[in-house]
Design a protein around this motif. Sequence first.
Motif: not given
Length: 470
Positions: A437-447, A449-455, A463-467
Motif C-alpha cells: 500500500l505504501l509503495d503504491a502511494y509513493n508511486q502515485s506521488q512519483a507519477r 512529479v513526473d507529470e509536473l516535469c513533463y508539463n 504556471n509552474f511555481r517550483g517543486f
Amino acid sequence: MKVLLVVYDNESHISQFPIGLAYLASAIRNAHGGNKHTVEVYEQNVYHWQDSHLTAFLDENEYDAVIVSVIGGYYQYKKLLNLSHAINTSKRRDKFKYLIGGHGPAAAPEYFLEKTGADVVGIGEGEITIVELLDAFENNTPLQDVKGIGFIDKESYIYIYSGRRELINNIDLIPFPAYDLFSINHYALLHLPNSSPTDRCLTMLSGRGCIFSCNFCYRLDKGFRPRSAQSIIDEIRFLKEKYAITYIGFYDELLMSSKKRTKELCQAFLDANLNIKWECNGRLNFADIPTLTLMKEAGCTFINYGIESLDNTTLKVMHKALTKKMIIEGIENTLKVGMSPGLNIIYGNINEPLSAIDDAVDFLLKYDDHSQRRTIRPVTPYPGSELFDIAVKSGKIKDVAEFYEKLHTNSDLLCVNFTNNSEEEIYDALYKANKKLLDAYNQSQARKVDELCYNLYVNKDKNFRGFRQT
C-alpha cells in the motif's frame, strides 16, 4: 471562577481545532448571562511548549480550575500522565481544582483519577456539567449533586459516581464554540483531503452521536442528535465572514445518518449559496448516485468511510450493518460522481480470517485514489467498547490498568489477538500488505512529479511555481 483549558500537544506541525474544548469554553463563558466565569486557553499544541512550561505558567498565574481533555489513545494516555505531573507539581496546586474529561478518562474514571491525581473526571456531555461543577466549587455545595462526574471522596477515599447526565436533546441550543479564544489562523492552515494550498480549513460538527453500534467503538453516549440545517449554515457563514474559512471538515461521527437527512442538508447548503468546500464521515449503505451527486453539487469533495473489513462474517460481528457488496457499490458510486473516498480498514476483530488482509489490499489497490496515505491497522479494544468487555470476559485483558500500562503501546501493533492466527502470522501479513500500500502511494506521488516535469519542460508550463513540498 477563572478557568484554564489546556490543549495538549499531539506533535503535529499544524493541529486540528480542539472543538470539544471550544464548546466547553463557550458554555463556561456564557453561564449565568456571561457575567460570572472567565476562560483562558493554554495552546501547547500550537506553540509546542515543553510540559515544564505549563508548571511555570501555573506558578505565575492564578486559576480556580484547570481542565485537560483527551481521547483514549496510547499517546494521549502518556501525554495526560505527563501533563498531570506538570500540573500537580505547580506550587499553586492547592489553589485550583484539576479536572479531566474526554472519551479516554470517561470510560475508566476511577482508574484515571488515581493515575492523574485529578480532583474530578467529567463523564458524558460536558456543557451543562461543567457549569454546575464550577458553581459547586464556588458555593462549596456537594459534588454528588452534579450529575455526570466522578471523584474520590476526600474523607472516605471512596470513588463516587454522581450518576448519568442526560443528553441535551436540542443541540441547536448549544452556543457555537468560543472560536475567539483559540488561534484560528493556526488551525485554518490544516490541510484536509483535496483542499488547495490556499484554502483555509476548519473543523465543525453537524451533529452528535451515531445511529450505529460498532463493537470496537468506545462512545458512551448512545443515539444520534443532528443539528438543524439552519444552525449549521449560520455557523459556516460566521466562519466565512469572521475567519475567511473556505473548507469545512465535518468531524462528527456521521453526517450521512440517512439519505433523507443528507439530501435535505445539501439542498439547504445550495439554497443558502454557501459556496464552501467540505468533507464528512459517511455510510456506504446510503451512498447512492442521487445522494452523492447532490453532495458534490453542494461542495463535498471527500467522504470518509468506515469500511473496517471486506469479510461479511466479520462485518456482522462488528455490527457494521454493511456487506462487501454494499461497500463496493458505495465506493464505486463515490468515485463515479467525482469525489474521493476515505477507505478505513482495520484487521483483527473476533475470528477474522487472515485472508481478510489480502482482500483489503486488493480492494485498496483497486479503489484508492491516494487522496490520503492509507494503511491497515490492528483493531484496538478501547475501554468502554463491547470489544473491551469481551476481552476482559475471555481473559485476554485483565483490566484497564493492563490495557494502558502493558498492552496498548502503539496503534499499529496488536493490543489483543482476537483471531485464530498467531501474532507472527498477523505481523507478517500486515508487513507485506502495508508495504504494498505504501509503495503504491509513493508511486502515485512519483507519477505526479513526473507529470509536473513533463508539463514544465515539454509543454513549457508557465504556471509552474517550483517543486514544492505538499
